[in-house]
Design an enzyme around this catalytic site. Structure first.
Site, PDB file in Angstrom:
ATOM      1  N   ASN A  87       0.745  -1.193  -0.144  1.00 21.97           N
ATOM      2  CA  ASN A  87      -0.045   0.060  -0.048  1.00 21.97           C
ATOM      3  C   ASN A  87       0.976   1.220   0.028  1.00 21.97           C
ATOM      4  O   ASN A  87       0.504   2.271  -0.239  1.00 21.97           O
ATOM      5  CB  ASN A  87      -0.988   0.156   0.924  1.00 21.97           C
ATOM      6  CG  ASN A  87      -0.338  -0.022   2.406  1.00 21.97           C
ATOM      7  OD1 ASN A  87       0.710  -0.313   2.497  1.00 21.97           O
ATOM      8  ND2 ASN A  87      -0.996   0.417   3.596  1.00 21.97           N
ATOM      9  N   LYS A 105      13.297  -6.523   0.201  1.00 21.68           N
ATOM     10  CA  LYS A 105      12.553  -7.453  -0.502  1.00 21.68           C
ATOM     11  C   LYS A 105      11.257  -6.807  -0.646  1.00 21.68           C
ATOM     12  O   LYS A 105      10.346  -6.379   0.335  1.00 21.68           O
ATOM     13  CB  LYS A 105      12.379  -8.718   0.243  1.00 21.68           C
ATOM     14  CG  LYS A 105      11.110  -9.514  -0.005  1.00 21.68           C
ATOM     15  CD  LYS A 105      11.135 -10.292  -1.330  1.00 21.68           C
ATOM     16  CE  LYS A 105       9.654 -11.074  -1.491  1.00 21.68           C
ATOM     17  NZ  LYS A 105       8.594 -10.175  -1.778  1.00 21.68           N
ATOM     18  N   GLU A 164       5.566  -3.189  11.790  1.00 19.17           N
ATOM     19  CA  GLU A 164       4.352  -2.243  11.731  1.00 19.17           C
ATOM     20  C   GLU A 164       3.187  -3.255  11.143  1.00 19.17           C
ATOM     21  O   GLU A 164       3.338  -3.512   9.770  1.00 19.17           O
ATOM     22  CB  GLU A 164       4.633  -1.108  10.895  1.00 19.17           C
ATOM     23  CG  GLU A 164       3.613  -0.314  10.463  1.00 19.17           C
ATOM     24  CD  GLU A 164       3.898   0.661   9.417  1.00 19.17           C
ATOM     25  OE1 GLU A 164       4.995   1.083   9.085  1.00 19.17           O
ATOM     26  OE2 GLU A 164       2.973   1.180   9.021  1.00 19.17           O
ATOM     27  N   ARG A 224      -5.168   1.381   4.341  1.00 20.85           N
ATOM     28  CA  ARG A 224      -4.258   1.869   5.251  1.00 20.85           C
ATOM     29  C   ARG A 224      -4.214   1.057   6.731  1.00 20.85           C
ATOM     30  O   ARG A 224      -5.288   1.008   7.214  1.00 20.85           O
ATOM     31  CB  ARG A 224      -3.999   3.411   5.465  1.00 20.85           C
ATOM     32  CG  ARG A 224      -4.166   4.084   4.264  1.00 20.85           C
ATOM     33  CD  ARG A 224      -4.684   5.523   4.429  1.00 20.85           C
ATOM     34  NE  ARG A 224      -3.964   6.237   5.436  1.00 20.85           N
ATOM     35  CZ  ARG A 224      -4.883   6.587   6.351  1.00 20.85           C
ATOM     36  NH1 ARG A 224      -6.181   6.564   6.422  1.00 20.85           N
ATOM     37  NH2 ARG A 224      -4.101   7.455   7.482  1.00 20.85           N
ATOM     38  N   CYS A 225      -2.935   0.677   7.092  1.00 22.43           N
ATOM     39  CA  CYS A 225      -3.243   0.143   8.498  1.00 22.43           C
ATOM     40  C   CYS A 225      -3.859   1.272   9.521  1.00 22.43           C
ATOM     41  O   CYS A 225      -4.546   0.744  10.488  1.00 22.43           O
ATOM     42  CB  CYS A 225      -1.827  -0.233   8.973  1.00 22.43           C
ATOM     43  SG  CYS A 225      -0.504   1.059   9.085  1.00 22.43           S
ATOM     44  N   THR A 226      -3.627   2.464   9.126  1.00 19.56           N
ATOM     45  CA  THR A 226      -4.167   3.606  10.357  1.00 19.56           C
ATOM     46  C   THR A 226      -5.480   3.895   9.848  1.00 19.56           C
ATOM     47  O   THR A 226      -6.000   4.831  10.449  1.00 19.56           O
ATOM     48  CB  THR A 226      -3.125   4.934  10.239  1.00 19.56           C
ATOM     49  OG1 THR A 226      -2.850   5.064   8.871  1.00 19.56           O
ATOM     50  CG2 THR A 226      -1.976   4.483  10.963  1.00 19.56           C
ATOM     51  N   GLU A 252      -9.963  -6.452  10.570  1.00 17.56           N
ATOM     52  CA  GLU A 252      -9.421  -5.396   9.581  1.00 17.56           C
ATOM     53  C   GLU A 252      -9.895  -5.730   8.063  1.00 17.56           C
ATOM     54  O   GLU A 252      -9.300  -6.699   7.794  1.00 17.56           O
ATOM     55  CB  GLU A 252      -8.013  -5.461   9.771  1.00 17.56           C
ATOM     56  CG  GLU A 252      -7.376  -4.290   9.204  1.00 17.56           C
ATOM     57  CD  GLU A 252      -5.721  -4.211   8.966  1.00 17.56           C
ATOM     58  OE1 GLU A 252      -5.234  -5.398   9.295  1.00 17.56           O
ATOM     59  OE2 GLU A 252      -5.222  -3.150   9.278  1.00 17.56           O
ATOM     60  N   ARG A 261      -0.159   8.020  10.585  1.00 12.05           N
ATOM     61  CA  ARG A 261       1.285   7.916  10.845  1.00 12.05           C
ATOM     62  C   ARG A 261       2.139   9.136  10.905  1.00 12.05           C
ATOM     63  O   ARG A 261       2.931   9.467  11.829  1.00 12.05           O
ATOM     64  CB  ARG A 261       2.041   7.050   9.660  1.00 12.05           C
ATOM     65  CG  ARG A 261       3.483   6.701  10.007  1.00 12.05           C
ATOM     66  CD  ARG A 261       3.835   5.650   9.016  1.00 12.05           C
ATOM     67  NE  ARG A 261       3.078   5.693   7.703  1.00 12.05           N
ATOM     68  CZ  ARG A 261       4.018   5.781   6.319  1.00 12.05           C
ATOM     69  NH1 ARG A 261       5.151   5.991   6.760  1.00 12.05           N
ATOM     70  NH2 ARG A 261       3.505   5.788   5.268  1.00 12.05           N
TER      71      ARG A 261
END
Ligand code: G3H
Length: 502
Positions: free
Chosen positions: A171, A194, A267, A300-302, A394, A454
């Protein structure tokens, strides 16, 4: 696509047409496996390019080179390393448009956001160079403890860890790779990257950028391939000294279970909840919730992943959020639509499963629940209960549940019951109360009257529970990617001056 690539000087060295090579020991190479992986545009399925499917033997070669290069890179002065990062940032700025275009094609991020991601990374490199130059050591007298005097003194400074393995997510393929590379290099480490299989092309340009910026051969390497074939091999390699990973909690937990005693910076996922109190500023809250939930289609993780409104504000808030959500543009990332494709059809199926489960269990559909190809319409669900999967899982897609809560205590309980602990949000005009609630939330960061996110990138960024390990953010990442080296000075009485005062 080729036209955009041609705007980047020397990029021909890294590809044959749209077949991209990997970068190891300062050279661009094709894998001897003869195999490649296709990167497909999630919007229309077209092949954007192919990358090398490297073997474990090629991974080994790259790591050996990175290990051999630690001494040479560490011998450079801080100023020399900072200059390299500054030059790299300049190239990112110069090439931001074509690089953003390539990223837009491979991950379906709106073009403007993709270009901003490149510019954010340039700023990250500049700020990392500046922070690295400010790094200091420490001298401590021994006389804090009984029986010791100032004749014993500890002197510490920071040294690199060695070879850092950086694994970025799809992402933010450029920024969340760059935010690992810059602190690793600034701290004197060498790097093996990677990239994610989907989103593998744009991070390859770090090879070109860093080489042009003056990074010696072997110091920076980037190897592509299937995670299932080379992932564990890279993580377990004895010459990898530290791993910085961003991705799903599931992969992060697996990585931690096989990494042995290597230091980790992880993260991972989130289920960030917005607690909205009765006195919240409705306009500000609505704006933060809609942009937080739906930018880059919720990938997005957030992202804002749950809203927990108090009874006195729930109806008004939900009405406004619905109005704003219905106005979001949907469609082609090249035309900057806010809602674009999810990364894969598998991901769409997963999100649809969460919506179906909630509707079967009695949630109210406010809008959305429509799909065309990989595009899912932004979906709002009201009257979500804790029996529904969407209350806990999630989605990484454009679906937002409202869990109406009786009181603040219940909102805190539901927020904390999550397996995740990335960020939390409180919307209220009562700052004292917000601070008290913030102290109760089991998350890395609490946003007061703002969406979870973030940045800015010098802030600490961390998650608790399944959301991560360690702290990122410019100075924190430099610290995580280095260690103190100490010397203890034991002065003898020889030459000791006679004190007048007793
Ligand atoms: O997806 C995880 C990213 O760290 C989120 O970054 O808050 O800047 O979108 P962001």
């Amino acid at each position: 696509m080729i036209e955009e690539l041609e705007k980047i000087p020397n990029s021909l060295v890294m590809r044959d047409g749209l077949e991209f090579k990997y970068f190891g020991s300062g050279t661009w190479k094709k894998s001897s496996s003869g195999k490649t992986l296709s990167v497909k545009n999630p919007y229309n399925g077209e092949i954007v390019g192919t990358v090398q499917a490297c073997s474990t033997e090629e991974a080994n070669q790259v790591i050996l080179t990175a290990n051999d290069s630690v001494e040479c890179w560490n011998e450079k002065t801080q100023r020399e390393r900072a200059d390299v990062l500054m030059k790299a940032a300049k190239l990112m700025r110069d090439w931001a448009n074509p690089l953003g275009y390539i990223m837009m094609k491979e991950i379906g991020k709106p073009l403007k956001s993709a270009i901003s991601e490149i510019l954010r990374t340039a700023e990250f490199f500049e700020a990392t160079a500046e922070a690295g130059l400010q790094q200091e050591g420490e001298a401590i007298y021994g006389d804090t403890f009984k029986g010791f005097s100032r004749d014993k003194m500890s002197i510490t400074y920071r040294v690199p860890l060695g070879v850092i393995l950086c694994i970025g997510p799809f992402n933010y393929p450029f920024n969340l790779t760059g935010s690992k590379i810059a602190p690793a290099l600034m701290a004197g480490n060498t790097v093996v990257v990677k990239p994610p299989s989907q989103g593998a092309i744009s991070p390859l340009f770090f090879g070109l950028i860093l080489e042009k910026a003056g990074v010696p051969p072997g110091v920076f390497n980037i190897i592509t391939g299937k995670g299932s074939e080379i992932g564990d091999y890279l993580v377990q390699h004895p010459l990898i000294n530290m791993i910085s990973f961003t991705g799903s909690s599931e992969t992060g937990k697996h990585l931690a279970s096989v990494a042995g005693m290597k230091p980790l910076l992880l993260e991972l996922g989130g289920k960030d909840a917005a607690i909205v109190l009765n006195d919240a500023d409705l306009e500000l809250t609505t704006k933060a919730i809609v942009s937080g939930a739906f930018s880059y289609s919720g990938q997005r993780c957030t992202a804002v992943k749950r809203v927990l409104p108090m009874p006195g504000i729930a109806d008004d808030l939900i009405k406004l959020v619905k109005e704003k959500t219905l106005n979001l543009s949907i469609g082609n990332p090249e035309e900057n639509a806010t809602i674009g494709p999810l990364i894969s059809s598998i991901q769409c199926d997963f999100v649809q499963g969460l919506i179906d489960d909630a509707l079967e269990k009695g949630a109210t559909l406010l809008c959305g629940n429509k799909r065309e190809g990989n595009i899912m319409w932004p979906t709002l669900l009201d009257n979500v209960t804790t029996e529904m999967r969407i209350a806990w899982e999630e989605p990484f897609g454009p679906v937002l549940p409202f869990i109406r809560t009786k009181n603040i205590q219940e909102a805190i309980e539901i927020s904390n019951k999550s397996e995740y602990g990335l960020q939390g949000m409180i919307f209220t005009e009562n700052i004292d109360l917000a601070f008290h609630i913030a102290q109760e939330l089991e998350v890395g960061i609490v946003q007061i009257n703002g969406r979870s996110e973030r940045g800015p990138d010098h802030f600490p960024f961390l998650g608790t529970k399944s959301s991560g390990l360690g702290t990122q953010g410019i100075k924190y990442s430099i610290e995580a990617m280095s260690r103190p080296k100490g010397m203890v000075l034991n002065l003898s009485d020889k030459g000791k001056l006679i004190k007048l005062c007793k």
